[in-house]
Design a protein around this motif. Structure first.
Motif, mmCIF file in Angstrom:
data_model
loop_
_atom_site.group_PDB
_atom_site.id
_atom_site.type_symbol
_atom_site.label_atom_id
_atom_site.label_comp_id
_atom_site.label_asym_id
_atom_site.label_seq_id
_atom_site.Cartn_x
_atom_site.Cartn_y
_atom_site.Cartn_z
ATOM 1 N N GLY A 158 31.470 3.147 49.756
ATOM 2 C CA GLY A 158 32.181 2.876 48.522
ATOM 3 C C GLY A 158 33.255 1.800 48.601
ATOM 4 N N TYR A 159 33.203 0.984 49.642
ATOM 5 C CA TYR A 159 34.166 -0.103 49.729
ATOM 6 C C TYR A 159 33.475 -1.429 49.417
ATOM 7 C CZ TYR A 159 37.972 2.475 52.034
ATOM 8 O OH TYR A 159 39.000 3.315 52.322
ATOM 9 N N ALA A 160 34.167 -2.286 48.675
ATOM 10 C CA ALA A 160 33.659 -3.639 48.466
ATOM 11 C C ALA A 160 34.130 -4.490 49.651
ATOM 12 C CB ALA A 160 34.216 -4.194 47.163
ATOM 13 N N VAL A 161 33.344 -5.461 50.040
ATOM 14 C CA VAL A 161 33.696 -6.295 51.193
ATOM 15 C C VAL A 161 34.269 -7.621 50.712
ATOM 16 C CG1 VAL A 161 32.813 -7.427 53.260
ATOM 17 C CG2 VAL A 161 31.841 -5.245 52.541
ATOM 18 N N HIS A 162 35.469 -7.946 51.159
ATOM 19 C CA HIS A 162 36.066 -9.229 50.806
ATOM 20 C C HIS A 162 35.863 -10.254 51.900
ATOM 21 C CE1 HIS A 162 38.035 -8.196 47.123
ATOM 22 N NE2 HIS A 162 38.492 -7.080 47.658
ATOM 23 N N GLU A 168 37.865 -3.161 50.100
ATOM 24 C CA GLU A 168 38.642 -2.639 48.982
ATOM 25 C C GLU A 168 37.841 -1.552 48.290
ATOM 26 O OE1 GLU A 168 39.343 -5.496 45.876
ATOM 27 O OE2 GLU A 168 40.287 -4.002 44.585
ATOM 28 N N ASN A 169 38.499 -0.483 47.915
ATOM 29 C CA ASN A 169 37.881 0.451 46.973
ATOM 30 C C ASN A 169 38.916 0.764 45.894
ATOM 31 O OD1 ASN A 169 39.618 2.348 48.029
ATOM 32 N ND2 ASN A 169 38.042 3.654 48.913
ATOM 33 N N ARG A 175 41.036 3.019 45.564
ATOM 34 C CA ARG A 175 42.310 3.570 46.005
ATOM 35 C C ARG A 175 43.126 2.636 46.896
ATOM 36 N NH1 ARG A 175 38.738 7.112 47.267
ATOM 37 N NH2 ARG A 175 39.100 6.782 49.471
ATOM 38 N N GLU A 176 42.440 1.777 47.667
ATOM 39 C CA GLU A 176 43.195 1.006 48.657
ATOM 40 C C GLU A 176 42.490 -0.276 49.081
ATOM 41 O OE1 GLU A 176 43.352 3.114 52.367
ATOM 42 O OE2 GLU A 176 41.208 2.920 52.659
ATOM 43 N N TYR A 177 43.269 -1.126 49.777
ATOM 44 C CA TYR A 177 42.712 -2.252 50.503
ATOM 45 C C TYR A 177 42.719 -1.844 51.965
ATOM 46 C CZ TYR A 177 43.852 -4.791 46.258
ATOM 47 O OH TYR A 177 43.934 -5.194 44.952
#
Lengths: 154, 129
Positions: free
Chosen positions: A96-100, B32-33, B35-37
């Motif tokens: 569920g994290y986007a990758v920057h 990033e999600n 809730r946080e970076y």
């Protein structure tokens, strides 16, 4: 006449080379923070992990940067005077994290070194601390440096 | 003839060595999600107490000092410098600076920067009329 033209071309080659070198200087240097940029270039598996080899007299010491790897991810072997470091760095699994930005890819690696002298395989040790793998190889007795005392001739 | 010894600004050898310590930019992943970076950096050769993580004016600064190995040995081959790490990032608005947490594990630094309540996405319920 023709040869002159070719010479003329080469003059510009020199300038091109100079420009390339200057570009490289600027690329490697981040003026704002006084930091070299080389570490953020794409990873090449041919040279990962990076290793330093030191001659410490009775031992040969190989240190390697293996951030994020523990002893169970690493496989160190010694065969016929060839030291092999192999392993795998698994991807950072995040749901569920986007990758920057991604500069730390997952990879599988194996590097081999032909050792410059005989070593005693029984006395070889390896340990990992803070992401640095240190392999200490004891040199075979005949390969160790020897002190030769100088006698005064009478 | 008189020779005058002029003293330049305090530049002891120790201090010069300190200023000349080589620093490189560590490799990072940034995630990033809602809730946080999350910033993940490779910093092999650094112990926990040698890391400085700062958040100031919306900028995240990472600095890490590497433990140095005895330099008396002869390098037969050197592919990396024993260098410190330094890198800065401009973070978007809405980071809750008080709740930033950093964790170091086998040469990998993870910095969690939670978003402040106001910046988090909110689910809006739709009422049936």
């Amino acid at each position: 006449m023709l040869s002159r033209l070719t010479d003329f071309d080469r003059t510009f080659d020199v300038l091109d080379e100079l420009r390339r070198q200057m570009d490289r200087v600027w690329n490697d240097y981040d003026g704002s923070w006084g930091v070299t940029r080389s570490t953020t270039q794409p990873l090449s598996t041919a040279s990962w992990p990076r290793c330093n080899v030191l001659d410490a007299g009775a031992n040969l010491v190989v240190t390697t940067e293996v951030p994020g790897l523990s002893e169970k991810d690493l496989d160190v072997s010694l065969e016929d005077g060839v030291l092999t470091i192999a392993g795998e760095r698994k991807p950072t699994e995040l749901e569920g994290y986007a990758v920057h930005r991604r500069e730390r890819p997952a990879l599988r690696f194996a590097r081999s070194f032909a050792l410059p002298m005989k070593v005693d395989a029984e006395k070889t040790s390896a340990s990992v601390k803070d992401g640095i793998l240190t392999i200490t190889l004891a040199k075979a007795p005949e390969a160790r440096p020897r002190q030769i005392s100088v006698k005064a001739a009478s | 003839m008189k020779t005058e010894l002029t003293k330049s600004n305090e530049q002891t050898p120790a201090r010069r060595a300190e200023e000349q310590r080589l620093a490189i930019r560590p490799r990072v992943d940034v995630f990033e999600n809602e809730r946080e970076y999350l910033v993940v950096a490779d910093v092999p050769g650094v112990a926990k107490d040698a890391i400085d993580v700062r958040f100031e004016d919306g900028e995240l600064r990472l600095e890490a000092r590497r433990w140095t190995q005895a330099n008396t040995d002869q390098p037969l081959s050197a592919e990396y410098h024993v260098a410190d790490y330094r890198r800065a990032f401009a973070m978007p608005d809405g980071v809750d600076a008080d709740k930033i947490e950093a964790e170091l594990k086998s040469g990998v630094l993870e910095v969690h920067l939670p978003k402040s309540e106001a910046k988090r996405p909110r689910r809006i319920d739709i009422r049936a009329s």
